[in-house]
Every structure is written in structure tokens, then in C-alpha cells.
Design a protein around this motif. Structure first.
Motif, PDB file in Angstrom:
ATOM      1  N   MET A  85       0.838  -1.207   0.000  1.00  0.00           N
ATOM      2  CA  MET A  85       0.000   0.000   0.000  1.00  0.00           C
ATOM      3  C   MET A  85       0.868   1.251   0.000  1.00  0.00           C
ATOM      4  O   MET A  85       0.566   2.227  -0.696  1.00  0.00           O
ATOM      5  CB  MET A  85      -0.929   0.008   1.217  1.00  0.00           C
ATOM      6  CG  MET A  85      -2.025  -1.031   1.161  1.00  0.00           C
ATOM      7  SD  MET A  85      -3.188  -0.754  -0.187  1.00  0.00           S
ATOM      8  CE  MET A  85      -4.189   0.512   0.510  1.00  0.00           C
ATOM      9  N   LEU A  86       1.958   1.242   0.745  1.00  0.00           N
ATOM     10  CA  LEU A  86       2.869   2.389   0.765  1.00  0.00           C
ATOM     11  C   LEU A  86       3.524   2.589  -0.598  1.00  0.00           C
ATOM     12  O   LEU A  86       3.681   3.722  -1.056  1.00  0.00           O
ATOM     13  CB  LEU A  86       3.926   2.215   1.852  1.00  0.00           C
ATOM     14  CG  LEU A  86       3.428   2.348   3.283  1.00  0.00           C
ATOM     15  CD1 LEU A  86       4.533   1.988   4.275  1.00  0.00           C
ATOM     16  CD2 LEU A  86       2.908   3.737   3.549  1.00  0.00           C
ATOM     17  N   MET A  87       3.901   1.500  -1.262  1.00  0.00           N
ATOM     18  CA  MET A  87       4.504   1.600  -2.591  1.00  0.00           C
ATOM     19  C   MET A  87       3.499   2.179  -3.590  1.00  0.00           C
ATOM     20  O   MET A  87       3.849   3.003  -4.441  1.00  0.00           O
ATOM     21  CB  MET A  87       4.992   0.240  -3.090  1.00  0.00           C
ATOM     22  CG  MET A  87       6.158  -0.344  -2.309  1.00  0.00           C
ATOM     23  SD  MET A  87       7.631   0.682  -2.346  1.00  0.00           S
ATOM     24  CE  MET A  87       7.600   1.404  -0.716  1.00  0.00           C
ATOM     25  N   LEU A  88       2.241   1.780  -3.480  1.00  0.00           N
ATOM     26  CA  LEU A  88       1.203   2.355  -4.346  1.00  0.00           C
ATOM     27  C   LEU A  88       1.020   3.840  -4.059  1.00  0.00           C
ATOM     28  O   LEU A  88       0.841   4.637  -4.989  1.00  0.00           O
ATOM     29  CB  LEU A  88      -0.124   1.613  -4.164  1.00  0.00           C
ATOM     30  CG  LEU A  88      -0.227   0.252  -4.839  1.00  0.00           C
ATOM     31  CD1 LEU A  88      -1.493  -0.476  -4.401  1.00  0.00           C
ATOM     32  CD2 LEU A  88      -0.179   0.390  -6.347  1.00  0.00           C
ATOM     33  N   ALA A  89       1.079   4.229  -2.801  1.00  0.00           N
ATOM     34  CA  ALA A  89       0.947   5.645  -2.445  1.00  0.00           C
ATOM     35  C   ALA A  89       2.114   6.453  -2.997  1.00  0.00           C
ATOM     36  O   ALA A  89       1.922   7.531  -3.576  1.00  0.00           O
ATOM     37  CB  ALA A  89       0.849   5.803  -0.931  1.00  0.00           C
ATOM     38  N   VAL A  90       3.338   5.934  -2.861  1.00  0.00           N
ATOM     39  CA  VAL A  90       4.514   6.613  -3.419  1.00  0.00           C
ATOM     40  C   VAL A  90       4.376   6.738  -4.927  1.00  0.00           C
ATOM     41  O   VAL A  90       4.651   7.796  -5.510  1.00  0.00           O
ATOM     42  CB  VAL A  90       5.815   5.865  -3.042  1.00  0.00           C
ATOM     43  CG1 VAL A  90       6.999   6.376  -3.854  1.00  0.00           C
ATOM     44  CG2 VAL A  90       6.089   5.996  -1.553  1.00  0.00           C
ATOM     45  N   ALA A  91       3.936   5.663  -5.583  1.00  0.00           N
ATOM     46  CA  ALA A  91       3.772   5.680  -7.039  1.00  0.00           C
ATOM     47  C   ALA A  91       2.755   6.732  -7.464  1.00  0.00           C
ATOM     48  O   ALA A  91       2.980   7.470  -8.430  1.00  0.00           O
ATOM     49  CB  ALA A  91       3.348   4.294  -7.538  1.00  0.00           C
ATOM     50  N   MET A  92       1.655   6.829  -6.748  1.00  0.00           N
ATOM     51  CA  MET A  92       0.613   7.786  -7.101  1.00  0.00           C
ATOM     52  C   MET A  92       1.102   9.221  -6.897  1.00  0.00           C
ATOM     53  O   MET A  92       0.882  10.091  -7.749  1.00  0.00           O
ATOM     54  CB  MET A  92      -0.641   7.530  -6.264  1.00  0.00           C
ATOM     55  CG  MET A  92      -1.826   8.375  -6.688  1.00  0.00           C
ATOM     56  SD  MET A  92      -3.349   7.946  -5.839  1.00  0.00           S
ATOM     57  CE  MET A  92      -3.061   8.632  -4.227  1.00  0.00           C
ATOM     58  N   VAL A  93       1.780   9.484  -5.796  1.00  0.00           N
ATOM     59  CA  VAL A  93       2.300  10.827  -5.543  1.00  0.00           C
ATOM     60  C   VAL A  93       3.379  11.180  -6.569  1.00  0.00           C
ATOM     61  O   VAL A  93       3.388  12.294  -7.119  1.00  0.00           O
ATOM     62  CB  VAL A  93       2.838  10.953  -4.099  1.00  0.00           C
ATOM     63  CG1 VAL A  93       3.585  12.254  -3.899  1.00  0.00           C
ATOM     64  CG2 VAL A  93       1.687  10.843  -3.102  1.00  0.00           C
ATOM     65  N   ALA A  94       4.281  10.236  -6.868  1.00  0.00           N
ATOM     66  CA  ALA A  94       5.344  10.485  -7.838  1.00  0.00           C
ATOM     67  C   ALA A  94       4.769  10.785  -9.218  1.00  0.00           C
ATOM     68  O   ALA A  94       5.227  11.692  -9.918  1.00  0.00           O
ATOM     69  CB  ALA A  94       6.298   9.299  -7.911  1.00  0.00           C
ATOM     70  N   TRP A  95       3.748  10.032  -9.631  1.00  0.00           N
ATOM     71  CA  TRP A  95       3.120  10.287 -10.935  1.00  0.00           C
ATOM     72  C   TRP A  95       2.515  11.689 -10.950  1.00  0.00           C
ATOM     73  O   TRP A  95       2.657  12.421 -11.918  1.00  0.00           O
ATOM     74  CB  TRP A  95       2.044   9.242 -11.216  1.00  0.00           C
ATOM     75  CG  TRP A  95       1.469   9.418 -12.590  1.00  0.00           C
ATOM     76  CD1 TRP A  95       0.402  10.179 -12.941  1.00  0.00           C
ATOM     77  CD2 TRP A  95       1.994   8.864 -13.797  1.00  0.00           C
ATOM     78  NE1 TRP A  95       0.222  10.122 -14.299  1.00  0.00           N
ATOM     79  CE2 TRP A  95       1.182   9.326 -14.850  1.00  0.00           C
ATOM     80  CE3 TRP A  95       3.063   8.033 -14.087  1.00  0.00           C
ATOM     81  CZ2 TRP A  95       1.401   8.960 -16.167  1.00  0.00           C
ATOM     82  CZ3 TRP A  95       3.276   7.669 -15.398  1.00  0.00           C
ATOM     83  CH2 TRP A  95       2.458   8.142 -16.420  1.00  0.00           C
ATOM     84  N   SER A  96       1.858  12.048  -9.877  1.00  0.00           N
ATOM     85  CA  SER A  96       1.205  13.355  -9.813  1.00  0.00           C
ATOM     86  C   SER A  96       2.213  14.494  -9.833  1.00  0.00           C
ATOM     87  O   SER A  96       1.994  15.513 -10.493  1.00  0.00           O
ATOM     88  CB  SER A  96       0.337  13.432  -8.545  1.00  0.00           C
ATOM     89  OG  SER A  96      -0.640  12.393  -8.564  1.00  0.00           O
ATOM     90  N   VAL A  97       3.324  14.336  -9.133  1.00  0.00           N
ATOM     91  CA  VAL A  97       4.375  15.361  -9.149  1.00  0.00           C
ATOM     92  C   VAL A  97       4.986  15.456 -10.550  1.00  0.00           C
ATOM     93  O   VAL A  97       5.166  16.553 -11.087  1.00  0.00           O
ATOM     94  CB  VAL A  97       5.458  15.045  -8.094  1.00  0.00           C
ATOM     95  CG1 VAL A  97       6.702  15.917  -8.305  1.00  0.00           C
ATOM     96  CG2 VAL A  97       4.908  15.233  -6.696  1.00  0.00           C
ATOM     97  N   GLY A  98       5.285  14.316 -11.157  1.00  0.00           N
ATOM     98  CA  GLY A  98       5.863  14.309 -12.496  1.00  0.00           C
ATOM     99  C   GLY A  98       4.936  14.878 -13.556  1.00  0.00           C
ATOM    100  O   GLY A  98       5.377  15.466 -14.536  1.00  0.00           O
TER     101      GLY A  98
END
Length: 172
Positions: free
Chosen positions: A157-170
Motif C-alpha cells: 500500500m505504501l509503494m502504491l501511495a509513493v507511485a501515485m504521488v510520484a506520478w502526480s508530481v511528475g
């Protein structure tokens, strides 16, 4: 003299949305199928290297200059967010989590993109956009409440959260 509009026809808009829904909507299922036979990080990197090279070649053929110096630095930052911190994590997670769960989690990105864009630009979202984001978020919460409980590991779940935030920042 008749007025000509540069707006696309309704048929083109519908076709564009249909393509978007089919291509983007099948991404997570395609990843899930591919990780059964390909190493996850090779899959995540190779698809973007091939796509990026093809787009750069097409743009160069149309007269766009090859990026230089500072442009590569900016592109590296975006690539780090979109490929290494987002897509690679999603591909890794899809080895053990259903593609539908990952897709539901990633569907929260528009909310973060809107909030990050608002923060970066200072432009207010407006009541219609806020209402749309609120309805979408409520829908995701309703769809995902039982589904997210089925994810076997907090780390995932944490990896999915990091992925979602990283995509949004990018993406902003």
C-alpha cells in the motif's frame, strides 16, 4: 463569410475518449499479464525507452531539435517521477496485487495533480472542478473500501501511495 470553428467535431471527441479509455484503461491489465513472463523493472524501463526514442525520432523528423543540456535535466526529473518512482513501483506491485486494485488506487492521481497544480500556479480550482474531484474521490472511496482491505501487505500500500504521488508530481 461563413464562420469556421477550429473545435473538433463531436465524433472526434467521442473517438478520442474511446481510445483514451481503451488504451489507458487496459494499461494495468497489460502490465499484470506482462509481469508473468518479464522481469518487472525491465518491463517498466523498456516500454518508456522505446516509446521515448520513437517520439523523439518522430519529433526530430518533423523539425524539432534534439534536446540539449538543461532540457535533459528537466526530462530526467520527470522521468525519475513517472518511470522510476511510479511506473516501476506499479509494475513491481502488480506481481502480487490484482490489476483492478492498482488501477483503483492510481485513479486518485487526478485529485493530487489538481492540488499540486493549484499549489504551483496559485490558480483556484473553481467550484465545478472541486465538485468533480469530490465526486470522483467519493466514488473511489466507495469502490475501493473493501478492495483495498484485501491488499495483503502495508508495504505494498505504501509503494502504491509513493507511485501515485510520484506520478502526480511528475505530471505537474
Amino acid at each position: 463569410m461563413p464562420h469556421t470553428s477550429s473545435a473538433p467535431s463531436t465524433g472526434r471527441v467521442i473517438a478520442a475518449f474511446a481510445i483514451l479509455y481503451l488504451v489507458w484503461g487496459s494499461t494495468y491489465l497489460g502490465i499484470r499479464i506482462a509481469v508473468e513472463t518479464l522481469p518487472p523493472f525491465l518491463l517498466a524501463g523498456a516500454r518508456f525507452v522505446v516509446a521515448g526514442a520513437a517520439i523523439m525520432l518522430l519529433a526530430h523528423r518533423r523539425g524539432t531539435a534534439i534536446p540539449r543540456g538543461r532540457e535533459w535535466i528537466g526530462a530526467a526529473g520527470v522521468g525519475l517521477c513517472l518511470v522510476a518512482l511510479s511506473n516501476a513501483l506499479i509494475v513491481w506491485v502488480e506481481q502480487s496485487v490484482a490489476s483492478g486494485v492498482v488501477a483503483l488506487f492510481a485513479a486518485g492521481s487526478p485529485l493530487l495533480i489538481a492540488l499540486f497544480t493549484r499549489q504551483r500556479t496559485g490558480v483556484a480550482l473553481g467550484p465545478r472542478r472541486i465538485a468533480g474531484l469530490a465526486l470522483g474521490t467519493i466514488g473511489l472511496a466507495l469502490l475501493g473500501s473493501a478492495t483495498f482491505a484485501a491488499v495483503p501487505d502495508v508495504t505494498i500500500m505504501l509503494m502504491l501511495a509513493v507511485a501515485m504521488v510520484a506520478w502526480s508530481v511528475g505530471a505537474t
